[in-house]
Every structure is written in structure tokens, then in C-alpha cells.
Design an enzyme around this catalytic site. Structure first.
Site, PDB file in Angstrom:
ATOM      1  N   ALA A 178       0.922  -1.047   0.011  1.00 10.79           N
ATOM      2  CA  ALA A 178       0.038   0.045   0.028  1.00 10.79           C
ATOM      3  C   ALA A 178       0.864   1.012   0.187  1.00 10.79           C
ATOM      4  O   ALA A 178       1.825   1.294   0.645  1.00 10.79           O
ATOM      5  CB  ALA A 178      -0.742  -0.005   1.367  1.00 10.79           C
ATOM      6  N   GLU A 252      -8.942 -11.388  -0.363  1.00 10.19           N
ATOM      7  CA  GLU A 252      -9.230 -11.212   1.080  1.00 10.19           C
ATOM      8  C   GLU A 252     -10.021  -9.794   1.119  1.00 10.19           C
ATOM      9  O   GLU A 252      -9.025  -8.785   1.248  1.00 10.19           O
ATOM     10  CB  GLU A 252      -8.082 -11.539   2.129  1.00 10.19           C
ATOM     11  N   LEU A 253     -11.255  -9.738   1.211  1.00 15.19           N
ATOM     12  CA  LEU A 253     -11.895  -8.443   0.856  1.00 15.19           C
ATOM     13  C   LEU A 253     -12.752  -8.168   2.171  1.00 15.19           C
ATOM     14  O   LEU A 253     -12.172  -8.594   3.317  1.00 15.19           O
ATOM     15  CB  LEU A 253     -12.896  -8.605  -0.202  1.00 15.19           C
ATOM     16  N   CYS A 286     -10.140  -6.165   8.933  1.00 16.00           N
ATOM     17  CA  CYS A 286     -11.199  -6.589   7.932  1.00 16.00           C
ATOM     18  C   CYS A 286     -12.217  -7.680   8.777  1.00 16.00           C
ATOM     19  O   CYS A 286     -13.635  -7.820   8.440  1.00 16.00           O
ATOM     20  CB  CYS A 286     -10.818  -7.368   6.948  1.00 16.00           C
TER      21      CYS A 286
HETATM   22  C1  SIN Z   1      -7.296  -8.056   8.420  1.00 15.34           C
HETATM   23  O1  SIN Z   1      -7.832  -6.898   8.542  1.00 15.34           O
HETATM   24  O2  SIN Z   1      -7.912  -8.874   7.461  1.00 15.34           O
HETATM   25  C2  SIN Z   1      -6.308  -8.899   9.110  1.00 15.34           C
HETATM   26  C3  SIN Z   1      -6.861  -9.113  10.398  1.00 15.34           C
HETATM   27  C4  SIN Z   1      -5.863 -10.287  10.902  1.00 15.34           C
HETATM   28  O3  SIN Z   1      -5.141 -11.264  10.375  1.00 15.34           O
HETATM   29  O4  SIN Z   1      -6.238 -10.560  12.309  1.00 15.34           O
END
Ligand code: SIN
Length: 483
Positions: A178, A252-253, A286
């Protein structure tokens, strides 16, 4: 500035300026200060990096899994031994509190350790033949060049979660981190460089024009795999574009995690659980709790206890000791969160605490948002349907288990869901009923390198982590031998 700011792209084992000579700036979201200037990769740089990765395949894919594992394990050791400086760097570019940044370095290293070993277990198969004169088997081979497009919320762990299985499988990698957080990515590349990883095996090309780089990677037939973590909107575009060359893709959304608390839960544990889930990385994960579903009987007491603790969370620059909540990544992130809150309030919801951005002061100059609990939310509100990505928790009450399941599943997302209960039969029923790729039962942070991470419905495709994670970088080759 730190020693880990090389400013230059990492292509074919060398640190090089962008082909255009352009650079872009990286700012600390906690105070808006300039952290670094970074070479701004162009489409041409992307092609050069892909060529390098393609040429490196002949060496890297021929090494044994043990040899590849050595690089991964050594890189993990180096991460751990440099935790302090890397965590500071990560906090400076991402804003998360130093304690969380240290945790992320350890988490990142764990992916390297896990896949260093898992690469050794890429077993083939011998399949009993249905006819007498044939011998049948399956061999797994690296897909080829993998392009990894990674997010800013975990500037290093989301990279190792992708590149560790890719490298362990024998793939080579072009990494586009990013643009908000390229420094941790460079630091990781520097570690691999110091370990003398063969030239071209890992390449890093951050850019202020991510769409151009994505387009170059998608259009290049030498790239055989795209792996992306980020928004559902961008993920869908990548998915559609992969069809042209039938590239493999993992996505992975976004999530919209329900966090359901039943009256038979340990309430104190549930209050602490929702705080860990919701406020990690200021709510910018996420899998964080996006909607709190409370049983009517315990809702009032739960909200009182939760609010009491949330009000004690300290907001500030993540580099300062004792800070729990850092800034949001940028102005856009902060505005989006506030729009969702104001929209809910205008439709009848009520903030029990928070409800607005933190007023800038001499000590707080970044994109901080007050930790917010918002009640009287209804499922037709935007805040209920969208991934909030901020420290805001909307609450809805329910009366029956069926109603909780209905609310929980009423979303296009299907990444993570949480349930708090001490009733074993309910645990089984909820595990069956919830439409999510990851379920945390009395567990607010289920992520771990040895288990599959990923979503169903519109939250993504494929899995990262565990034995499932490495399969994403392998092609199955079926061989039939007449004997
Ligand atoms: C994410 O925000 O997708 C990653 C969170 C995690 O790996 O615990």
C-alpha cells in the site's frame, strides 16, 4: 527518518530509482509529519520486476523446500531480533500503538516460520487406478510469478501472510505494498536482501498510482497469480480482469462481522472480547466486530459496562506509552467513518459515547476518531450494512437465537463472525448457522498462521494460512503412466 527508509524500489536484487525518477511522500497519520520519500514505481517498473521474478523462477523453484525454508526461517528470526526498530517504523507509517505494532511484527514472523516448515509438506498423491495397466499420480508445482497487492492496516503481516506461502511453494513474487505504508515492506525486503535471497525472487514496487501497477500486473502474461487484500470494490475489479488470462486469484476482502452476545455468556469476558475485536488497529481490520448484537435481557447492563471501559481508552500518537487508539489512516478514512455515524444519528440512532472526530490540538493533529458506541441502530441503516473501518460500534438487540442468526447473516459479507455463550449446544448450532469463513466462539482474535483465514460470499476467494494457504500457490499436475 530511519535507516529502514531506502527510498528506492527493490527489483532484481537491487535498490533502484523509479524509471520515471518520480517519488511520493509518506506521512505519519498521527501528526501529518513527513516520514519518507519513496520511489514511485511506474508500469514499466512493474514489467521489469515481473521479468526479474520470471527469470528467478528457474533458480528458486529448483531449490529444495528445505533450502527455501531456510530463507523464510532466517527472515523470521531477523524480524524478531529487530522488533523494536521495525515496530517504531510501522507505527510511524500506520499509526497503530507501539504495543500492537510489536504484536504485528511477531505475527508477521509467525507466517514465515510456519511456511518455512509447511513448504516441506507439499506431498504429491498416488491415486489407485481404475484400470490395471496404468499408474496415476498428482504432483504439486509452483504456479510461477505471484503478484501480491497488500493493504496498509497490517503493513508487514499481510505481506508475510502472502509471500511466505508463495516463496515456500517455489513461486517468485512481485510485491506492491500500500502506498500509505511502503516502509515496512522495504524493511522486510532489506532483510531478505541481507540473507542473499537470489536476485529477482522478491521484488517490491510501491506506487502512488496503484491502479496503473495493478493494470500492468494483470496485463502481463508472466504473472500467473494475483493475491489481494483490500476493498471488495477493488477486489471485484481484479477478479474480473483476471478472467482475460485466466490467472489464479486469491481475494481477502471486506467484512461486516457480527459480534453476538447471548445471556448465557460470561459478560465480562464478552465486554473485553468486543473491545479487543473492535478497537484493534482503531477498528481498521477486516475481521473486527462491525455490529454488536446483544440479547435484549443483557443489553442494558452490557452497554453500561462496555461504555465504562471504552471511555477509558486513551487516544493518541501510537509512539507514546499507554495509548490504545491511534489515528485512522487518512482524512478519507476519517470522513467516511463520520458520515456513517452522522447518517445513523440522522435516522434515529444515538451515540452513548464518542460520535465525532477528535478535535485537533497541539498534541493531536492527525485523523483521530473518538471511540463510539451507537445504539437504537436498525438494520436498514447504512452503518449496519457497510464495513465501518473505524472505532465505531453500532448495537442492535435481539430476542431469539433465530433472530440473531437472521441479523448476523443479513449481509453480502462473510469473513468473520463472533459468538459469546457458555452453552455447548448453542455453540454447535451457531457454528452451523453462521455464514462466515471464520467463526470466533468466545474468541475475539482468532487469526493465526496455522489456520485458514478467508471469507465466503463477497468477502473473498481462497484462504491464507495453514496448509490451505500454500495450495493457493501450487498447481496440481496429474500424471498417468501406462505400465
Ligand atoms: C485483516 O484485517 O484482514 C487482518 C486481520 C488479522 O489477520 O487478524
Amino acid at each position: 527518518m530511519t535507516n529502514y527508509t531506502p527510498h528506492e524500489l527493490y527489483i532484481n536484487g537491487r535498490w533502484v530509482p523509479a524509471s520515471t525518477g518520480e517519488t511520493f511522500e509518506v506521512f505519519n497519520p498521527a501528526d501529518g509529519e513527513l516520514v519518507a520519500c519513496v520511489a514511485d514505481a511506474s508500469s514499466q517498473d512493474a514489467d521489469t520486476a515481473v521479468d526479474a521474478a520470471f527469470n528467478a523462477l528457474s533458480i528458486w523453484s529448483k531449490l529444495t523446500a528445505k533450502q527455501r525454508g531456510f530463507f523464510l526461517k532466517s527472515a523470521g528470526d531477523a524480524l524478531i531480533s529487530r522488533t523494536d526498530e521495525l515496530a517504531r517504523l510501522l507505527t510511524m507509517e500506520n499509526g497503530k500503538p507501539l504495543a500492537e505494532a510489536r504484536g504485528e511484527i511477531a505475527y508477521a514472523a509467525e507466517f514465515l516460520f510456519w511456511f518455512a516448515e509447511e513448504g516441506k509438506r507439499v506431498y504429491g498423491e498416488i491415486i489407485p487406478s481404475s484400470v490395471p495397466n496404468k499408474w496415476r499420480m498428482v504432483q504439486y508445482q509452483p504456479i510461477g510469478v505471484a503478484a501480491a497487492i497488500t493493504p496498509w492496516n497490517f503493513p508487514i503481516a499481510m505481506i508475510t501472510r502472502k509471500i511466505a506461502p508463495a516463496l515456500a511453494a517455489g513461486c517468485t513474487v512481485v510485491l506492491k505494498p500500500a502506498e500509505q505504508t511502503p516502509l515496512s515492506a522495504f524493511a522486510l525486503c532489506r532483510i531478505f536482501h541481507e540473507l542473499n535471497i537470489p536476485d529477482g525472487v522478491l521484488n517490491c514496487i510501491p506506487s502512488s498510482k496503484p491502479a496503473n501497477i495493478a493494470e500492468a500486473l494483470l496485463g502481463n502474461p508472466l504473472v500467473r497469480k494475483i493475491t489481494f487484500t483490500g476493498s471488495t470494490e477493488v477486489g471485484k475489479q481484479l477478479f474480473a480482469r483476471c478472467a482475460d488470462q485466466v490467472k489464479r486469484i486469491s481475494l481477502e476482502l471486506g467484512g461486516n462481522a457480527p459480534f453476538i452476545v447471548f445471556p448465557d455468556a460470561d459478560l465480562e469476558q464478552a465486554v473485553d472480547g468486543v473491545i479487543s475485536s473492535k478497537f484493534r488497529c482503531s477498528g481498521q481490520t477486516c475481521i473486527c466486530a462491525n455490529r454488536l448484537l446483544l440479547h435484549f435481557d443483557i443489553a442494558e447492563e452490557f452497554i453500561v459496562r462496555l461504555t465504562e471501559k471504552v471511555k477509558k481508552l486513551r487516544i493518541g500518537n501510537g509512539l507514546e506509552a499507554g495509548v490504545h487508539i491511534g489515528p485512522l489512516i487518512d482524512r478519507y478514512g476519517c470522513t467516511k467513518v463520520d458520515m456513517l455515524v452522522q447518517d445513523a444519528v440522522s435516522h434515529g440512532a444515538r451515540c452513548v459515547c464518542g460520535g465525532k472526530p477528535v478535535q485537533n490540538s497541539d498534541t493531536l493533529k492527525g485523523y483521530f476518531y473518538n471511540p463510539t458506541i451507537i445504539v437504537d441502530v436498525t438494520p436498514d441503516m447504512a452503518i449496519w450494512r457497510h464495513e465501518i473501518f473505524g472505532p465505531v460500534l453500532p448495537v442492535v438487540t435481539f430476542e431469539t437465537e433465530e433472530q440473531a442468526v437472521h441479523y448476523a447473516n443479513d449481509t453480502i459479507a462473510g469473513l468473520a463472525g463472533y459468538v459469546y455463550t457458555q452453552n455447548l449446544c448453542r455453540i454447535y448450532r451457531m457454528t452451523e448457522a453462521l455464514q462466515y469463513g471464520i467463526i470466533g466462539i468466545n474468541d475475539p482474535v482468532p487469526s493465526t498462521p496455522e489456520c485458514p483465514f478467508g471469507g465466503i460470499k463477497q468477502s473473498g476467494i481462497g484462504r491464507e494460512g495453514g496448509r490451505h494457504g500454500i495450495k493457493e500457490y501450487l498447481d496440481a499436475k496429474y500424471i498417468s503412466i501406462g505400465i
